[in-house]
Design a protein around this motif. Structure first.
Motif, PDB file in Angstrom:
ATOM      1  N   THR A 178       0.781  -1.156  -0.041  1.00 12.87           N
ATOM      2  CA  THR A 178       0.035  -0.167  -0.128  1.00 12.87           C
ATOM      3  C   THR A 178       0.838   1.101  -0.098  1.00 12.87           C
ATOM      4  O   THR A 178       0.216   2.493  -0.201  1.00 12.87           O
ATOM      5  CB  THR A 178      -1.000   0.210   1.129  1.00 12.87           C
ATOM      6  OG1 THR A 178      -0.164   0.117   2.264  1.00 12.87           O
ATOM      7  CG2 THR A 178      -1.982  -1.019   1.334  1.00 12.87           C
ATOM      8  N   THR A 179       2.000   1.120   0.205  1.00  9.88           N
ATOM      9  CA  THR A 179       3.089   2.357   0.177  1.00  9.88           C
ATOM     10  C   THR A 179       4.125   2.372  -0.830  1.00  9.88           C
ATOM     11  O   THR A 179       4.683   3.282  -1.168  1.00  9.88           O
ATOM     12  CB  THR A 179       3.610   2.403   1.538  1.00  9.88           C
ATOM     13  OG1 THR A 179       4.416   1.217   1.742  1.00  9.88           O
ATOM     14  CG2 THR A 179       2.793   2.556   2.809  1.00  9.88           C
ATOM     15  N   GLY A 180       4.494   1.154  -1.108  1.00 11.33           N
ATOM     16  CA  GLY A 180       5.645   0.910  -2.267  1.00 11.33           C
ATOM     17  C   GLY A 180       6.917   0.954  -1.465  1.00 11.33           C
ATOM     18  O   GLY A 180       8.051   1.189  -1.958  1.00 11.33           O
ATOM     19  N   ALA A 181       7.114   0.946  -0.057  1.00 10.36           N
ATOM     20  CA  ALA A 181       8.220   1.343   0.630  1.00 10.36           C
ATOM     21  C   ALA A 181       9.129   0.237   0.831  1.00 10.36           C
ATOM     22  O   ALA A 181       8.422  -0.984   1.352  1.00 10.36           O
ATOM     23  CB  ALA A 181       7.899   2.182   1.983  1.00 10.36           C
ATOM     24  N   CYS A 182      10.445  -0.026   0.662  1.00 15.97           N
ATOM     25  CA  CYS A 182      11.113  -0.989   0.645  1.00 15.97           C
ATOM     26  C   CYS A 182      11.815  -0.922   2.157  1.00 15.97           C
ATOM     27  O   CYS A 182      12.628   0.144   2.197  1.00 15.97           O
ATOM     28  CB  CYS A 182      12.051  -1.190  -0.509  1.00 15.97           C
ATOM     29  SG  CYS A 182      13.276  -2.493  -0.384  1.00 15.97           S
ATOM     30  N   VAL A 328       1.686  17.019  -6.663  1.00 17.69           N
ATOM     31  CA  VAL A 328       0.995  15.900  -6.014  1.00 17.69           C
ATOM     32  C   VAL A 328       1.413  15.117  -5.044  1.00 17.69           C
ATOM     33  O   VAL A 328       2.545  14.783  -5.227  1.00 17.69           O
ATOM     34  CB  VAL A 328       0.577  14.842  -7.329  1.00 17.69           C
ATOM     35  CG1 VAL A 328      -0.028  13.684  -6.993  1.00 17.69           C
ATOM     36  CG2 VAL A 328      -0.263  15.546  -8.259  1.00 17.69           C
ATOM     37  N   PRO A 329       0.826  14.927  -3.750  1.00 17.94           N
ATOM     38  CA  PRO A 329       1.625  14.439  -2.739  1.00 17.94           C
ATOM     39  C   PRO A 329       2.028  12.860  -3.052  1.00 17.94           C
ATOM     40  O   PRO A 329       1.014  12.278  -3.883  1.00 17.94           O
ATOM     41  CB  PRO A 329       0.777  14.479  -1.655  1.00 17.94           C
ATOM     42  CG  PRO A 329      -0.459  15.284  -1.919  1.00 17.94           C
ATOM     43  CD  PRO A 329      -0.412  15.608  -3.523  1.00 17.94           C
ATOM     44  N   LEU A 330       2.862  12.256  -2.771  1.00 12.14           N
ATOM     45  CA  LEU A 330       3.354  11.008  -2.964  1.00 12.14           C
ATOM     46  C   LEU A 330       3.057  10.149  -1.355  1.00 12.14           C
ATOM     47  O   LEU A 330       3.133  10.496  -0.635  1.00 12.14           O
ATOM     48  CB  LEU A 330       4.817  10.739  -3.347  1.00 12.14           C
ATOM     49  CG  LEU A 330       5.178  11.377  -4.564  1.00 12.14           C
ATOM     50  CD1 LEU A 330       6.615  10.926  -5.082  1.00 12.14           C
ATOM     51  CD2 LEU A 330       4.226  10.703  -5.837  1.00 12.14           C
ATOM     52  N   ARG A 331       2.310   8.986  -1.620  1.00 13.60           N
ATOM     53  CA  ARG A 331       2.474   8.027  -0.446  1.00 13.60           C
ATOM     54  C   ARG A 331       3.636   7.209  -0.517  1.00 13.60           C
ATOM     55  O   ARG A 331       4.036   6.621   0.354  1.00 13.60           O
ATOM     56  CB  ARG A 331       1.278   7.208  -0.568  1.00 13.60           C
ATOM     57  CG  ARG A 331       1.012   6.427   0.628  1.00 13.60           C
ATOM     58  CD  ARG A 331      -0.300   5.939   0.800  1.00 13.60           C
ATOM     59  NE  ARG A 331      -1.239   7.008   1.195  1.00 13.60           N
ATOM     60  CZ  ARG A 331      -2.516   6.682   1.497  1.00 13.60           C
ATOM     61  NH1 ARG A 331      -3.077   5.645   1.356  1.00 13.60           N
ATOM     62  NH2 ARG A 331      -3.451   7.967   1.444  1.00 13.60           N
ATOM     63  N   SER A 332       4.247   6.974  -1.668  1.00 15.53           N
ATOM     64  CA  SER A 332       5.473   5.911  -1.572  1.00 15.53           C
ATOM     65  C   SER A 332       6.965   6.717  -1.458  1.00 15.53           C
ATOM     66  O   SER A 332       6.799   8.167  -1.514  1.00 15.53           O
ATOM     67  CB  SER A 332       5.534   5.416  -3.305  1.00 15.53           C
ATOM     68  OG  SER A 332       5.465   6.398  -4.196  1.00 15.53           O
ATOM     69  N   PRO A 333       8.022   6.165  -1.249  1.00 15.80           N
ATOM     70  CA  PRO A 333       9.026   7.041  -0.814  1.00 15.80           C
ATOM     71  C   PRO A 333       9.964   7.700  -1.942  1.00 15.80           C
ATOM     72  O   PRO A 333       9.567   7.385  -3.056  1.00 15.80           O
ATOM     73  CB  PRO A 333       9.870   6.032  -0.455  1.00 15.80           C
ATOM     74  CG  PRO A 333       9.379   4.695  -0.137  1.00 15.80           C
ATOM     75  CD  PRO A 333       8.149   4.804  -0.844  1.00 15.80           C
ATOM     76  N   MET A 342       7.218   0.919  -7.397  1.00 19.44           N
ATOM     77  CA  MET A 342       5.905   1.393  -7.434  1.00 19.44           C
ATOM     78  C   MET A 342       5.957   2.931  -7.065  1.00 19.44           C
ATOM     79  O   MET A 342       6.947   3.189  -6.343  1.00 19.44           O
ATOM     80  CB  MET A 342       5.132   0.671  -6.334  1.00 19.44           C
ATOM     81  CG  MET A 342       3.797  -0.116  -6.797  1.00 19.44           C
ATOM     82  SD  MET A 342       3.114  -0.586  -5.537  1.00 19.44           S
ATOM     83  CE  MET A 342       3.903  -1.806  -4.794  1.00 19.44           C
ATOM     84  N   VAL A 343       5.103   3.689  -7.693  1.00 17.35           N
ATOM     85  CA  VAL A 343       5.007   5.165  -7.404  1.00 17.35           C
ATOM     86  C   VAL A 343       3.480   5.387  -7.259  1.00 17.35           C
ATOM     87  O   VAL A 343       2.780   4.816  -8.042  1.00 17.35           O
ATOM     88  CB  VAL A 343       5.553   6.229  -8.421  1.00 17.35           C
ATOM     89  CG1 VAL A 343       5.009   7.674  -7.994  1.00 17.35           C
ATOM     90  CG2 VAL A 343       7.030   5.875  -8.624  1.00 17.35           C
ATOM     91  N   LEU A 344       3.098   5.891  -5.844  1.00 20.76           N
ATOM     92  CA  LEU A 344       1.956   6.036  -5.538  1.00 20.76           C
ATOM     93  C   LEU A 344       1.538   7.623  -5.523  1.00 20.76           C
ATOM     94  O   LEU A 344       2.083   8.114  -4.693  1.00 20.76           O
ATOM     95  CB  LEU A 344       1.524   5.344  -4.143  1.00 20.76           C
ATOM     96  CG  LEU A 344       1.298   3.755  -4.221  1.00 20.76           C
ATOM     97  CD1 LEU A 344       2.480   3.135  -4.288  1.00 20.76           C
ATOM     98  CD2 LEU A 344       0.862   3.078  -3.023  1.00 20.76           C
ATOM     99  N   LEU A 345       0.492   8.077  -6.099  1.00 21.49           N
ATOM    100  CA  LEU A 345       0.154   9.240  -6.044  1.00 21.49           C
ATOM    101  C   LEU A 345      -0.968   9.567  -5.211  1.00 21.49           C
ATOM    102  O   LEU A 345      -2.184   8.711  -5.301  1.00 21.49           O
ATOM    103  CB  LEU A 345      -0.123   9.733  -7.477  1.00 21.49           C
ATOM    104  CG  LEU A 345       0.710   9.548  -8.606  1.00 21.49           C
ATOM    105  CD1 LEU A 345       0.293  10.325  -9.826  1.00 21.49           C
ATOM    106  CD2 LEU A 345       2.253  10.169  -8.304  1.00 21.49           C
ATOM    107  N   GLU A 346      -1.274  10.403  -4.357  1.00 18.03           N
ATOM    108  CA  GLU A 346      -2.380  10.663  -3.337  1.00 18.03           C
ATOM    109  C   GLU A 346      -3.134  11.843  -4.184  1.00 18.03           C
ATOM    110  O   GLU A 346      -2.815  12.972  -4.197  1.00 18.03           O
ATOM    111  CB  GLU A 346      -1.970  11.281  -2.002  1.00 18.03           C
ATOM    112  CG  GLU A 346      -1.401  10.270  -0.990  1.00 18.03           C
ATOM    113  CD  GLU A 346      -0.933  10.646   0.001  1.00 18.03           C
ATOM    114  OE1 GLU A 346      -1.147  11.700   0.452  1.00 18.03           O
ATOM    115  OE2 GLU A 346      -0.747   9.869   1.081  1.00 18.03           O
ATOM    116  N   VAL A 347      -4.183  11.270  -4.703  1.00 22.40           N
ATOM    117  CA  VAL A 347      -5.091  12.186  -5.751  1.00 22.40           C
ATOM    118  C   VAL A 347      -6.485  11.996  -5.261  1.00 22.40           C
ATOM    119  O   VAL A 347      -7.055  10.815  -4.739  1.00 22.40           O
ATOM    120  CB  VAL A 347      -5.040  11.966  -7.285  1.00 22.40           C
ATOM    121  CG1 VAL A 347      -3.497  12.120  -7.798  1.00 22.40           C
ATOM    122  CG2 VAL A 347      -5.348  10.344  -7.410  1.00 22.40           C
ATOM    123  N   PRO A 348      -7.316  13.103  -5.494  1.00 21.59           N
ATOM    124  CA  PRO A 348      -8.941  12.725  -5.125  1.00 21.59           C
ATOM    125  C   PRO A 348      -9.640  11.901  -6.325  1.00 21.59           C
ATOM    126  O   PRO A 348      -9.061  11.862  -7.459  1.00 21.59           O
ATOM    127  CB  PRO A 348      -9.420  14.401  -5.334  1.00 21.59           C
ATOM    128  CG  PRO A 348      -8.311  15.259  -6.072  1.00 21.59           C
ATOM    129  CD  PRO A 348      -6.970  14.396  -5.846  1.00 21.59           C
TER     130      PRO A 348
END
Ligand SMILES: Cc1ncc(COP(=O)(O)O)c(C=O)c1O
Length: 413
Positions: A178-182, A328-333, A342-348
């Protein structure tokens, strides 16, 4: 514009302008898959039941290695999974699902003998998180679920502090889905050392890590490493694996007759196979998925995992730069050493944005309607990242996508 290192080795959908950014779910099909599936039907036709003992070696045609359906799970484990994980010989085996592997593990008396707690981060995938809770009603193994940080990452300090004399097993995701964080190797080594000090086992779920970068399971110090080949490794359903550290002795209660020491003697009492890997087999193994299981792995190993990682970093660098430019804020590092593929974008209205992009043949997905996920991989170019972000930028500026309908034709998102 970067060049994808091995584009011609994959089969693309019949849309000339499609941009496939969902390697975190299902990779593109390798070119050799139809050929391998034909080999399966041919072996079945030509050899019938004898195929269990011997078939032509389609996986390593340049060798004389004998192979049959019976030995394929460990043969492919040795030849293709072990190099992905930096694992020694005779430690890896193909599995039907991570879920199955975890059931086998939790059913092993050697786990409960080490303590009465299964320590798991709340960020773990349901195959592990739910299983830890379900088994607690059957065995004296209580789940100890560690809450994530405010950024939804593994709370490393809390997790390390929770490992103690009661811990039987620590189970973590190498990369958070859910975050793409390693999780960094230094932290994982600390977990391994602490677990070892308290005689606990340490399992890593590397579903989103293996095949995206070089991994060295011996250096990480984990006892078990599970994962699957469906995503960046471009396999299909039924293509997962487990690594079992050398010397690890487990006797899963769930083992089947394929995991028995002398299956064709049909003894009245079960007797575990001397090779611990085979004890993670159940009933008759599904053979067809093994024919195409490692074709994607073959491509990545030929390219070299360092080159795979370098290309992935080039693409995620570009995605992050474009997201930053859009604010755009990122949820991934952002940091390369904590970043996965993975890259996760916090978008409406992320779900609607993914639907909008899909209409333009740019394939991403969304989770909980909060994040838009993308995982560019070896078949993508930076030009494709730009195309995706041009669309995202326009959509966010216009905002009209927010009131569009979403296709709800099936349960899978
Ligand atoms: C981190 C992780 N673990 C496990 C799985 C799947 O496990 P299973 O083979 O049980 O379906 C996934 C699937 O997406 C995953 O992302």
């Amino acid at each position: 514009m970067s060049t994808p290192p091995i584009p011609s080795a994959y089969r693309f959908p019949d849309e000339p302008d499609a941009v496939e950014l969902r390697s975190f779910t299902h990779g593109l099909q390798p070119e050799r898959v139809p050929h391998m599936m034909e080999q399966f039907t041919e072996d079945w036709r030509q050899h019938g039941v004898d195929a269990w003992n011997r078939v032509p070696n389609h996986w390593r045609p340049d060798t004389d290695d004998p192979v049959g359906w019976w030995t394929l799970p460990t043969y492919l484990g040795d030849e293709f999974v072990a190099p992905l994980l930096g694992a020694p010989a005779h430690t890896c085996i193909l599995q039907p699902s991570v879920h199955w592997t975890i059931q086998c593990l939790l059913s092993s008396p050697e786990v409960g003998a080490r303590g009465d707690e299964v320590l798991v981060s709340e960020t773990a995938f349901p195959s592990i998180l739910h299983s830890a809770q379900r088994w607690s009603t059957l065995r004296d193994l209580d789940p100890h679920i560690v809450s994530p940080t405010d950024a939804r990452r593994v709370d490393r300090e809390a997790l390390l502090g929770a490992i103690g004399p009661d811990t039987a097993l620590v189970a973590l995701s190498h990369v958070g889905f859910t975050t793409g964080a390693c999780l960094p190797a230094s932290f994982l080594r600390s977990v391994a050392e602490r677990a070892q000090r308290h005689d606990a086992l340490f399992l890593l779920d590397g579903y989103h890590a293996a095949a995206t970068r070089p991994i060295d399971v011996t250096h990480l110090g984990c006892d078990l490493y599970v994962g699957g080949l469906l995503k960046e490794a471009s396999g299909s359903a039924g293509n997962t694996f487990v690594y079992l550290r050398n010397g690890l002795d487990l006797t899963p209660r769930l083992t089947g007759w394929f995991g028995n020491a002398a299956p064709f003697e049909f003894r009245t009492k079960p007797h575990p196979h001397p090779d611990v890997r085979r004890r993670f087999l159940g009933g008759t193994t599904a053979v067809a998925p093994m024919y195409h299981a490692v074709e994607g792995v073959r491509l990545l190993l030929d390219l070299g995992l360092d080159a795979v990682r370098d290309h992935s970093l080039t693409l995620t660098d570009r995605a992050i730069a474009r997201a930053n430019a859009l604010d755009v804020p990122l949820r991934s590092p952002r940091a390369a050493d904590e970043r996965s593929a993975m890259v996760l974008l916090e978008v409406p209205e992320a779900e609607r944005l993914a639907a909008h992009l899909k209409e333009h043949h740019v394939y991403t997905d969304s989770r909980r309607n909060e994040v838009l996920r993308m995982a560019p991989f070896v078949w993508n170019t930076t030009g494709e990242i730009d195309r995706a972000f041009d669309l995202i930028g326009d959509a966010l500026a216009a905002g009209t996508y927010r009131s569009r309908s979403v296709d709800t034709s099936g349960p899978v998102t």
